[in-house]
Design a protein around this motif. Structure first.
Motif, mmCIF file in Angstrom:
data_model
loop_
_atom_site.group_PDB
_atom_site.id
_atom_site.type_symbol
_atom_site.label_atom_id
_atom_site.label_comp_id
_atom_site.label_asym_id
_atom_site.label_seq_id
_atom_site.Cartn_x
_atom_site.Cartn_y
_atom_site.Cartn_z
ATOM 1 N N MET A 5 -5.462 -12.913 -19.850
ATOM 2 C CA MET A 5 -4.980 -11.968 -18.849
ATOM 3 C C MET A 5 -6.040 -11.741 -17.781
ATOM 4 O O MET A 5 -5.712 -11.648 -16.597
ATOM 5 C CB MET A 5 -4.592 -10.648 -19.521
ATOM 6 N N ASP A 6 -7.302 -11.658 -18.168
ATOM 7 C CA ASP A 6 -8.395 -11.509 -17.201
ATOM 8 C C ASP A 6 -8.415 -12.667 -16.214
ATOM 9 O O ASP A 6 -8.627 -12.466 -15.013
ATOM 10 C CB ASP A 6 -9.745 -11.420 -17.902
ATOM 11 N N GLN A 7 -8.187 -13.880 -16.691
ATOM 12 C CA GLN A 7 -8.169 -15.054 -15.818
ATOM 13 C C GLN A 7 -7.008 -14.987 -14.833
ATOM 14 O O GLN A 7 -7.162 -15.330 -13.655
ATOM 15 C CB GLN A 7 -8.086 -16.336 -16.651
ATOM 16 N N ILE A 8 -5.864 -14.552 -15.300
ATOM 17 C CA ILE A 8 -4.692 -14.437 -14.424
ATOM 18 C C ILE A 8 -4.934 -13.369 -13.365
ATOM 19 O O ILE A 8 -4.657 -13.575 -12.172
ATOM 20 C CB ILE A 8 -3.416 -14.132 -15.239
ATOM 21 N N ILE A 9 -5.476 -12.224 -13.761
ATOM 22 C CA ILE A 9 -5.749 -11.148 -12.805
ATOM 23 C C ILE A 9 -6.776 -11.600 -11.776
ATOM 24 O O ILE A 9 -6.606 -11.365 -10.573
ATOM 25 C CB ILE A 9 -6.224 -9.882 -13.543
ATOM 26 N N THR A 10 -7.834 -12.264 -12.227
ATOM 27 C CA THR A 10 -8.874 -12.750 -11.311
ATOM 28 C C THR A 10 -8.291 -13.719 -10.293
ATOM 29 O O THR A 10 -8.552 -13.610 -9.094
ATOM 30 C CB THR A 10 -10.008 -13.425 -12.094
ATOM 31 N N ALA A 11 -7.483 -14.668 -10.758
ATOM 32 C CA ALA A 11 -6.859 -15.636 -9.848
ATOM 33 C C ALA A 11 -5.941 -14.928 -8.855
ATOM 34 O O ALA A 11 -5.935 -15.250 -7.667
ATOM 35 C CB ALA A 11 -6.073 -16.680 -10.641
ATOM 36 N N ALA A 12 -5.186 -13.953 -9.329
ATOM 37 C CA ALA A 12 -4.253 -13.245 -8.458
ATOM 38 C C ALA A 12 -4.990 -12.448 -7.378
ATOM 39 O O ALA A 12 -4.641 -12.514 -6.196
ATOM 40 C CB ALA A 12 -3.363 -12.318 -9.291
ATOM 41 N N VAL A 13 -6.016 -11.711 -7.774
ATOM 42 C CA VAL A 13 -6.751 -10.887 -6.808
ATOM 43 C C VAL A 13 -7.462 -11.765 -5.780
ATOM 44 O O VAL A 13 -7.465 -11.454 -4.588
ATOM 45 C CB VAL A 13 -7.740 -9.960 -7.544
ATOM 46 N N ARG A 14 -8.025 -12.887 -6.211
ATOM 47 C CA ARG A 14 -8.693 -13.800 -5.274
ATOM 48 C C ARG A 14 -7.733 -14.367 -4.244
ATOM 49 O O ARG A 14 -8.141 -14.747 -3.155
ATOM 50 C CB ARG A 14 -9.352 -14.947 -6.037
ATOM 51 N N GLN A 15 -6.454 -14.440 -4.606
ATOM 52 C CA GLN A 15 -5.465 -15.004 -3.697
ATOM 53 C C GLN A 15 -4.657 -13.930 -2.973
ATOM 54 O O GLN A 15 -3.600 -14.197 -2.413
ATOM 55 C CB GLN A 15 -4.536 -15.949 -4.473
ATOM 56 N N GLY A 16 -5.172 -12.707 -2.975
ATOM 57 C CA GLY A 16 -4.552 -11.656 -2.183
ATOM 58 C C GLY A 16 -3.488 -10.828 -2.864
ATOM 59 O O GLY A 16 -2.822 -10.026 -2.221
ATOM 60 N N TYR A 18 -2.194 -7.830 -5.385
ATOM 61 C CA TYR A 18 -2.620 -6.545 -5.904
ATOM 62 C C TYR A 18 -2.150 -6.527 -7.345
ATOM 63 O O TYR A 18 -0.964 -6.725 -7.616
ATOM 64 C CB TYR A 18 -1.975 -5.424 -5.091
ATOM 65 N N ALA A 19 -3.063 -6.328 -8.293
ATOM 66 C CA ALA A 19 -2.699 -6.344 -9.719
ATOM 67 C C ALA A 19 -3.192 -5.058 -10.368
ATOM 68 O O ALA A 19 -4.330 -4.642 -10.164
ATOM 69 C CB ALA A 19 -3.316 -7.548 -10.398
ATOM 70 N N ARG A 20 -2.304 -4.436 -11.146
ATOM 71 C CA ARG A 20 -2.721 -3.241 -11.869
ATOM 72 C C ARG A 20 -1.860 -3.063 -13.114
ATOM 73 O O ARG A 20 -0.778 -3.646 -13.236
ATOM 74 C CB ARG A 20 -2.632 -2.002 -10.992
ATOM 75 N N GLN A 21 -2.363 -2.241 -14.026
ATOM 76 C CA GLN A 21 -1.620 -1.905 -15.230
ATOM 77 C C GLN A 21 -1.385 -0.402 -15.236
ATOM 78 O O GLN A 21 -2.316 0.385 -15.020
ATOM 79 C CB GLN A 21 -2.371 -2.323 -16.494
ATOM 80 N N THR A 22 -0.155 -0.002 -15.484
ATOM 81 C CA THR A 22 0.182 1.419 -15.493
ATOM 82 C C THR A 22 -0.235 2.047 -16.818
ATOM 83 O O THR A 22 -0.640 1.347 -17.755
ATOM 84 C CB THR A 22 1.694 1.631 -15.286
ATOM 85 N N ASN A 23 -0.097 3.353 -16.905
ATOM 86 C CA ASN A 23 -0.427 4.075 -18.139
ATOM 87 C C ASN A 23 0.452 3.660 -19.313
ATOM 88 O O ASN A 23 0.063 3.814 -20.465
ATOM 89 C CB ASN A 23 -0.294 5.585 -17.916
ATOM 90 N N THR A 24 1.638 3.131 -19.027
ATOM 91 C CA THR A 24 2.556 2.723 -20.093
ATOM 92 C C THR A 24 2.360 1.270 -20.517
ATOM 93 O O THR A 24 3.074 0.779 -21.376
ATOM 94 C CB THR A 24 4.018 2.921 -19.656
ATOM 95 N N GLY A 25 1.406 0.562 -19.870
ATOM 96 C CA GLY A 25 1.142 -0.821 -20.220
ATOM 97 C C GLY A 25 1.878 -1.833 -19.372
ATOM 98 O O GLY A 25 1.773 -3.036 -19.594
ATOM 99 N N THR A 26 2.633 -1.359 -18.400
ATOM 100 C CA THR A 26 3.361 -2.249 -17.500
ATOM 101 C C THR A 26 2.401 -2.878 -16.507
ATOM 102 O O THR A 26 1.546 -2.201 -15.952
ATOM 103 C CB THR A 26 4.444 -1.458 -16.748
ATOM 104 N N TRP A 27 2.526 -4.189 -16.291
ATOM 105 C CA TRP A 27 1.706 -4.897 -15.310
ATOM 106 C C TRP A 27 2.487 -5.041 -14.019
ATOM 107 O O TRP A 27 3.661 -5.407 -14.036
ATOM 108 C CB TRP A 27 1.340 -6.290 -15.832
ATOM 109 N N VAL A 28 1.821 -4.766 -12.903
ATOM 110 C CA VAL A 28 2.447 -4.875 -11.587
ATOM 111 C C VAL A 28 1.596 -5.804 -10.733
ATOM 112 O O VAL A 28 0.391 -5.589 -10.583
ATOM 113 C CB VAL A 28 2.560 -3.497 -10.901
ATOM 114 N N PHE A 29 2.217 -6.850 -10.222
ATOM 115 C CA PHE A 29 1.570 -7.793 -9.309
ATOM 116 C C PHE A 29 2.367 -7.766 -8.011
ATOM 117 O O PHE A 29 3.589 -7.908 -8.038
ATOM 118 C CB PHE A 29 1.599 -9.221 -9.870
ATOM 119 N N SER A 30 1.680 -7.604 -6.885
ATOM 120 C CA SER A 30 2.399 -7.608 -5.620
ATOM 121 C C SER A 30 1.580 -8.286 -4.538
ATOM 122 O O SER A 30 0.354 -8.291 -4.570
ATOM 123 C CB SER A 30 2.764 -6.183 -5.192
ATOM 124 N N LYS A 31 2.308 -8.874 -3.607
ATOM 125 C CA LYS A 31 1.707 -9.524 -2.444
ATOM 126 C C LYS A 31 2.759 -9.511 -1.354
ATOM 127 O O LYS A 31 3.855 -10.066 -1.535
ATOM 128 C CB LYS A 31 1.279 -10.956 -2.756
#
Length: 67
Positions: A5-16, A18-31
């Motif tokens: 998951m760290d690798q996926i988040i790193t790749a996503a952020v480097r490519q613009g 926005y990645a975050r995890q909510t308090n409920t464990g939901t992952w949100v990726f947006s561009k």
């Protein structure tokens, strides 16, 4: 699994993305106008492939595998 998951988040952020995890464990990726929501961290290979393919469809590119 966190390393993957760290690798996926790193790749996503480097490519613009926005990645975050909510308090409920939901992952949100947006561009731009594209937003992907995953309700939990993938638990098996099928879920990992589904997440990776969805991110690729949103424009995320992974580097070729190093040999």
């Amino acid at each position: 699994m966190t390393d993957r998951m760290d690798q996926i988040i790193t790749a996503a952020v480097r490519q613009g993305f926005y990645a975050r995890q909510t308090n409920t464990g939901t992952w949100v990726f947006s561009k731009g106008i594209t937003t992907l929501v995953f309700h939990h961290t993938p638990r098996n290979s099928r879920e990992w492939m589904w997440m990776i393919n969805a991110l690729r469809g949103a424009g995320l590119r992974f580097p070729p595998k190093a040999e």
